[in-house]
Motif scaffolding. Structure first.
Motif, short mmCIF file in Angstrom:
data_model
loop_
_atom_site.label_atom_id
_atom_site.label_comp_id
_atom_site.label_asym_id
_atom_site.label_seq_id
_atom_site.Cartn_x
_atom_site.Cartn_y
_atom_site.Cartn_z
N VAL A 65 0.84 -1.21 0.00
CA VAL A 65 0.00 0.00 0.00
C VAL A 65 0.87 1.25 0.00
O VAL A 65 0.63 2.20 -0.76
CB VAL A 65 -0.95 -0.01 1.21
N ASN A 66 1.89 1.27 0.83
CA ASN A 66 2.76 2.46 0.90
C ASN A 66 3.55 2.67 -0.39
O ASN A 66 3.73 3.80 -0.84
CB ASN A 66 3.71 2.33 2.10
N ALA A 67 4.02 1.58 -1.00
CA ALA A 67 4.79 1.70 -2.23
C ALA A 67 3.92 2.16 -3.40
O ALA A 67 4.32 2.99 -4.21
CB ALA A 67 5.46 0.37 -2.56
N VAL A 68 2.71 1.62 -3.49
CA VAL A 68 1.78 2.05 -4.55
C VAL A 68 1.43 3.52 -4.40
O VAL A 68 1.40 4.27 -5.37
CB VAL A 68 0.51 1.17 -4.53
N CYS A 236 -7.57 1.25 -3.69
CA CYS A 236 -7.60 2.56 -3.03
C CYS A 236 -6.22 3.20 -2.93
O CYS A 236 -6.11 4.43 -2.92
CB CYS A 236 -8.21 2.42 -1.64
N ALA A 237 -5.16 2.39 -2.85
CA ALA A 237 -3.82 2.94 -2.64
C ALA A 237 -3.41 3.96 -3.70
O ALA A 237 -2.78 4.98 -3.35
CB ALA A 237 -2.80 1.80 -2.57
N PRO A 238 -3.72 3.79 -4.99
CA PRO A 238 -3.35 4.82 -5.97
C PRO A 238 -3.99 6.17 -5.67
O PRO A 238 -3.39 7.23 -5.93
CB PRO A 238 -3.85 4.26 -7.30
N ALA A 239 -5.21 6.16 -5.11
CA ALA A 239 -5.89 7.41 -4.79
C ALA A 239 -5.18 8.15 -3.66
O ALA A 239 -5.13 9.39 -3.64
CB ALA A 239 -7.35 7.15 -4.42
N VAL A 315 -14.38 4.47 3.15
CA VAL A 315 -14.34 5.76 3.84
C VAL A 315 -13.08 6.53 3.45
O VAL A 315 -13.11 7.75 3.26
CB VAL A 315 -14.41 5.56 5.37
N ALA A 316 -11.95 5.83 3.31
CA ALA A 316 -10.70 6.49 2.93
C ALA A 316 -10.82 7.15 1.57
O ALA A 316 -10.42 8.31 1.39
CB ALA A 316 -9.55 5.48 2.93
N VAL A 352 -11.07 6.36 -9.44
CA VAL A 352 -10.83 5.33 -8.43
C VAL A 352 -12.07 5.15 -7.56
O VAL A 352 -12.52 4.02 -7.28
CB VAL A 352 -9.61 5.68 -7.55
N ALA A 353 -12.65 6.26 -7.11
CA ALA A 353 -13.80 6.21 -6.21
C ALA A 353 -15.01 5.54 -6.85
O ALA A 353 -15.91 5.07 -6.15
CB ALA A 353 -14.16 7.61 -5.74
#
Length: 377
Positions: A65-68, A236-239, A315-316, A352-353
């Protein structure tokens, strides 16, 4: 079989600068720029969830998640493809050993695309496997993939229809340039077709294993968790990265306009940065939850954990979309330029959403079902 390599960390910096440099070109082309594609293997996303016996990392979800997100600060389309390369390799790890060898015996950096939701096409059982024909939409990154996973419904002569996933080499699949969206334009999420192609029996698995995780005691932790626990994190990570990039662009524009001392500008900065940080905390918590669940025996897995992760990702992305919407509205006319990273982030985050995995209704229903279980008695 490839000798297992040391578990080196993901290296998003190997692709981030190139992704940002060619973000506009990728958008115009409707797929990632060739230089970005060539840099993807060195970033390590394709091998992140590949079993270690093939030289992969069998890595964790928090790190991914952090790397994306780091890649998404420069280009959300590239981050999307990075996340899905990792996620699709995790799906492919459910294939039988013989198929895994075909994918990864030469390299763990095999690029895998997929169109598994919803299932499509027609499949017929023949001696030694299946004949597959059909059309599948939204196969992100299919143009630069080595293999493609496709899902279909098999209707046995006796018994219930089965949701089956099949692996095909890229040469057996035709890519049609149909992707023309408002956001995530560079992902190349095109339509693919297959015309009466033979798929050997060993290149297939039933979707049910995705819902339970691999039950083999020797399976890596990342392969033992169900798809529903982690799918929303990949999307969600790209957003998250795009929102961080949007905040940086907005801050630079505020400085150029000389309005950094304006109270309204300061309030926008404080609120939007806090919302982005809150979304990051939600995603990191969900990813940590997935990493902990991966260490839990499959029989002890709690379905409520997947519902919490779906809730937190939904929610994120809502927080991120709201923050970037506010940034875009207050950025002034310079943000409207085609070259503005802010307007691109605004479009990408809304794309993304819109993904089905991140819709608030289904995630709320899944979470509420666990909370109100006793009320149904």
């Amino acid at each position: 079989m490839t000798t297992a390599l040391p578990a080196t960390p993901l290296a998003p910096t190997a692709v981030t600068a190139l992704a940002a440099r060619y973000a506009r070109a990728s958008e115009d082309a409707g797929r990632l720029h060739p230089e970005v594609v060539n840099a993807l293997p060195s970033a390590g996303f394709a091998r992140h969830f590949v079993p270690r016996r093939w030289g992969g990392r069998a890595g964790g979800f928090t790190e991914l998640v952090n790397a994306v997100a780091a890649v998404g600060e420069g280009c959300a389309s590239t981050a999307w493809c990075c996340a899905l390369q990792a996620g699709h390799a995790r799906l492919a790890a459910h294939l039988p050993e013989r198929a895994q060898a075909e994918l990864w015996a030469d390299t763990p950096d095999t690029a895998i695309a997929a169109a598994v939701v919803p299932p499509s096409g027609q499949v017929a059982r023949v001696p030694g496997g299946w004949r597959l024909t059909g059309r599948w939409a939204w196969a992100s990154g299919a143009d630069h993939a080595d293999w493609i996973l496709l899902a279909t419904i098999e209707d046995p002569e006796a018994g219930q229809p089965q949701y089956r996933v099949l692996a095909l080499p890229r040469r057996d699949v035709r890519v049609h340039r149909t992707w023309d969206s408002v956001g995530l334009r560079g992902t190349g999420s095109d339509t693919v077709t297959v015309d009466d192609v033979f798929v050997p029996e060993h290149r297939s698995f039933l979707r049910d294993v995705l819902l339970t995780g691999v039950r083999d005691a020797d399976a890596a932790p990342c392969h033992r968790v169900p798809y529903t626990l982690v799918a929303s994190l990949f999307f969600c990570a790209p957003a998250l990265g795009a929102a961080r990039g949007a905040l940086d662009s907005w801050t630079a524009l505020a400085r150029q306009r000389g309005v950094s001392g304006d109270p309204g500008v300061q309030q926008t900065l404080a609120r939007c940065s806090a919302e982005i940080d809150a979304a990051q905390l939600l995603l990191e918590t969900a990813a940590n939850r997935a990493d902990r669940a991966a260490l839990t025996p499959p029989a002890a897995f709690e379905p409520e954990t997947a519902a919490r992760n779906q809730r937190d990702a939904a929610v994120a992305v809502d927080l991120l979309a709201g923050a970037v919407e506010r940034l875009f509205r207050t950025a002034g006319v310079r943000a409207l330029s085609q070259d503005s990273p802010l307007q691109r982030a605004w479009r990408d985050i809304h794309a993304v959403a819109a993904h089905a995995t991140l819709q608030p209704g289904p995630s709320a229903a899944a979470y509420a079902a666990g909370v109100f279980t006793d009320d149904r008695a």
